[in-house]
Design a protein around this motif. Structure first.
Motif, PDB file in Angstrom:
ATOM      1  N   LYS A  44      37.906  64.247  57.975  1.00 10.28           N
ATOM      2  CA  LYS A  44      36.632  64.974  57.877  1.00 10.28           C
ATOM      3  C   LYS A  44      35.711  64.652  59.050  1.00 10.28           C
ATOM      4  O   LYS A  44      34.988  65.529  59.539  1.00 10.28           O
ATOM      5  CB  LYS A  44      35.944  64.650  56.543  1.00 10.28           C
ATOM      6  N   PHE A  80      26.359  67.751  55.198  1.00  6.37           N
ATOM      7  CA  PHE A  80      27.615  67.186  55.701  1.00  6.37           C
ATOM      8  C   PHE A  80      28.282  66.263  54.688  1.00  6.37           C
ATOM      9  O   PHE A  80      29.501  66.209  54.600  1.00  6.37           O
ATOM     10  CB  PHE A  80      27.351  66.406  57.002  1.00  6.37           C
ATOM     11  N   LYS A  81      27.502  65.524  53.921  1.00 11.04           N
ATOM     12  CA  LYS A  81      28.050  64.591  52.943  1.00 11.04           C
ATOM     13  C   LYS A  81      28.557  65.323  51.703  1.00 11.04           C
ATOM     14  O   LYS A  81      29.612  65.005  51.160  1.00 11.04           O
ATOM     15  CB  LYS A  81      26.976  63.562  52.565  1.00 11.04           C
ATOM     16  N   PHE A  98      28.353  73.320  55.672  1.00 12.62           N
ATOM     17  CA  PHE A  98      27.576  72.120  56.019  1.00 12.62           C
ATOM     18  C   PHE A  98      26.078  72.430  56.092  1.00 12.62           C
ATOM     19  O   PHE A  98      25.246  71.637  55.649  1.00 12.62           O
ATOM     20  CB  PHE A  98      28.044  71.522  57.346  1.00 12.62           C
ATOM     21  N   PRO A 124      20.686  68.961  57.150  1.00 19.71           N
ATOM     22  CA  PRO A 124      21.928  68.460  57.753  1.00 19.71           C
ATOM     23  C   PRO A 124      21.696  67.339  58.763  1.00 19.71           C
ATOM     24  O   PRO A 124      22.515  66.433  58.869  1.00 19.71           O
ATOM     25  CB  PRO A 124      22.535  69.690  58.417  1.00 19.71           C
ATOM     26  N   VAL A 166      29.660  68.447  51.169  1.00 18.78           N
ATOM     27  CA  VAL A 166      30.824  69.339  51.272  1.00 18.78           C
ATOM     28  C   VAL A 166      32.097  68.526  51.484  1.00 18.78           C
ATOM     29  O   VAL A 166      32.173  67.690  52.381  1.00 18.78           O
ATOM     30  CB  VAL A 166      30.638  70.346  52.442  1.00 18.78           C
ATOM     31  N   VAL A 176      33.752  67.321  61.269  1.00 19.79           N
ATOM     32  CA  VAL A 176      32.286  67.295  61.445  1.00 19.79           C
ATOM     33  C   VAL A 176      31.945  67.290  62.929  1.00 19.79           C
ATOM     34  O   VAL A 176      31.063  68.029  63.383  1.00 19.79           O
ATOM     35  CB  VAL A 176      31.659  66.073  60.727  1.00 19.79           C
ATOM     36  N   THR A 218      32.680  70.698  64.446  1.00 17.17           N
ATOM     37  CA  THR A 218      31.736  71.697  63.927  1.00 17.17           C
ATOM     38  C   THR A 218      30.368  71.556  64.578  1.00 17.17           C
ATOM     39  O   THR A 218      29.762  72.549  64.993  1.00 17.17           O
ATOM     40  CB  THR A 218      31.609  71.565  62.391  1.00 17.17           C
ATOM     41  N   THR A 219      29.867  70.325  64.676  1.00 19.49           N
ATOM     42  CA  THR A 219      28.546  70.124  65.286  1.00 19.49           C
ATOM     43  C   THR A 219      28.571  70.503  66.773  1.00 19.49           C
ATOM     44  O   THR A 219      27.612  71.079  67.278  1.00 19.49           O
ATOM     45  CB  THR A 219      28.060  68.666  65.134  1.00 19.49           C
ATOM     46  N   SER A 235      33.243  75.842  57.922  1.00 19.60           N
ATOM     47  CA  SER A 235      32.693  74.490  57.720  1.00 19.60           C
ATOM     48  C   SER A 235      31.223  74.441  58.119  1.00 19.60           C
ATOM     49  O   SER A 235      30.394  73.859  57.410  1.00 19.60           O
ATOM     50  CB  SER A 235      33.480  73.460  58.539  1.00 19.60           C
ATOM     51  N   GLN A 245      21.541  63.991  56.929  1.00 19.26           N
ATOM     52  CA  GLN A 245      22.862  63.565  56.462  1.00 19.26           C
ATOM     53  C   GLN A 245      23.761  63.163  57.628  1.00 19.26           C
ATOM     54  O   GLN A 245      24.521  62.203  57.530  1.00 19.26           O
ATOM     55  CB  GLN A 245      23.524  64.677  55.639  1.00 19.26           C
ATOM     56  N   LEU A 246      23.653  63.898  58.713  1.00 16.21           N
ATOM     57  CA  LEU A 246      24.458  63.576  59.896  1.00 16.21           C
ATOM     58  C   LEU A 246      24.072  62.190  60.420  1.00 16.21           C
ATOM     59  O   LEU A 246      24.930  61.366  60.743  1.00 16.21           O
ATOM     60  CB  LEU A 246      24.244  64.638  60.978  1.00 16.21           C
TER      61      LEU A 246
END
Length: 201
Positions: free
Chosen positions: A44, A18-19, A13, A95, A21, A48, A51-52, A9, A98-99
């Motif tokens: 999701k 992020f948006k 990403f 990213p 995927v 996210v 993952t972050t 992921s 988007q985040l």
């Protein structure tokens, strides 16, 4: 399997955002069913978040290891920049933008964690540089530490620095040089010039 999902992921990403995927994209890339992902992550947003946090922990540990070497403070900054760029793939998909837009709570939590790590690292770097006579002893360490962090966030802003005009790597290189030329002594400038020439050759 949870760690495999997080690793893949993160890769997707950082490459596509992020948006962009989807859970289907991640499942297909891993060769598993979407159902398997949902066994580990409720949705999701949870993925996210995990993952972050994982990326943050990996990068923080790497920065700590670089700082523990206690290299010349100017060299240390460039080593950290290289390490972060390698792990964030030059952030081609923006990213962070988007985040911030689609997952603001996760973004703000991450930003606070990043500030804690960067504050300690930059503050120590500045104080060591002053002690070694390569940074001016008149600098306000707390002020510069905070400005450094905020400018690092600013150069990742696509509205200020559009991706099609500025590469993230070029922005980082230019900002680090700008930062160092503002705080270095003559001795520090000599070291900085040597590092820049070495990086260009």
């Amino acid at each position: 399997m949870r760690e495999k999902i997080i690793h893949k992921s993160a890769d997707l990403f950082l490459s596509y955002g992020f948006k962009s995927v989807t859970m289907d994209d991640i499942a297909n890339a891993l060769g598993i069913s979407k159902k398997t992902i949902y066994l580990h992550f409720d949705n999701k947003t949870k993925l996210v978040e995990a993952t972050t946090l994982s990326m943050f922990n990996i990068i923080s540990h790497g920065i700590d290891c670089i700082c523990a070497l206690e290299k010349n403070p100017i060299e240390e900054i460039y080593d950290i920049k290289r390490f972060v760029s390698e792990h964030l793939k030059d952030e081609k998909s923006s990213p962070q933008y988007q985040l911030q837009k689609y997952y603001p709570k996760i973004f703000n939590s991450l930003k606070n964690k990043q500030f804690e790590v960067m504050y300690k690292c930059v503050n120590t770097n500045l104080n060591r540089g002053v002690e070694l006579g390569i940074y001016r002893d008149t600098i306000n360490v707390d002020f510069i530490t905070r400005i450094y962090f905020n400018c690092m966030l600013a150069i990742k802003d696509d509205n200020l620095f559009p991706n099609n005009t500025f590469s993230k790597n070029m922005l980082m290189e230019n900002y680090i040089e700008y930062h160092l030329r503002g705080i270095c002594t003559i001795k520090g400038i000599e070291i900085l010039n040597e590092i820049i020439q070495k990086n260009q050759s």
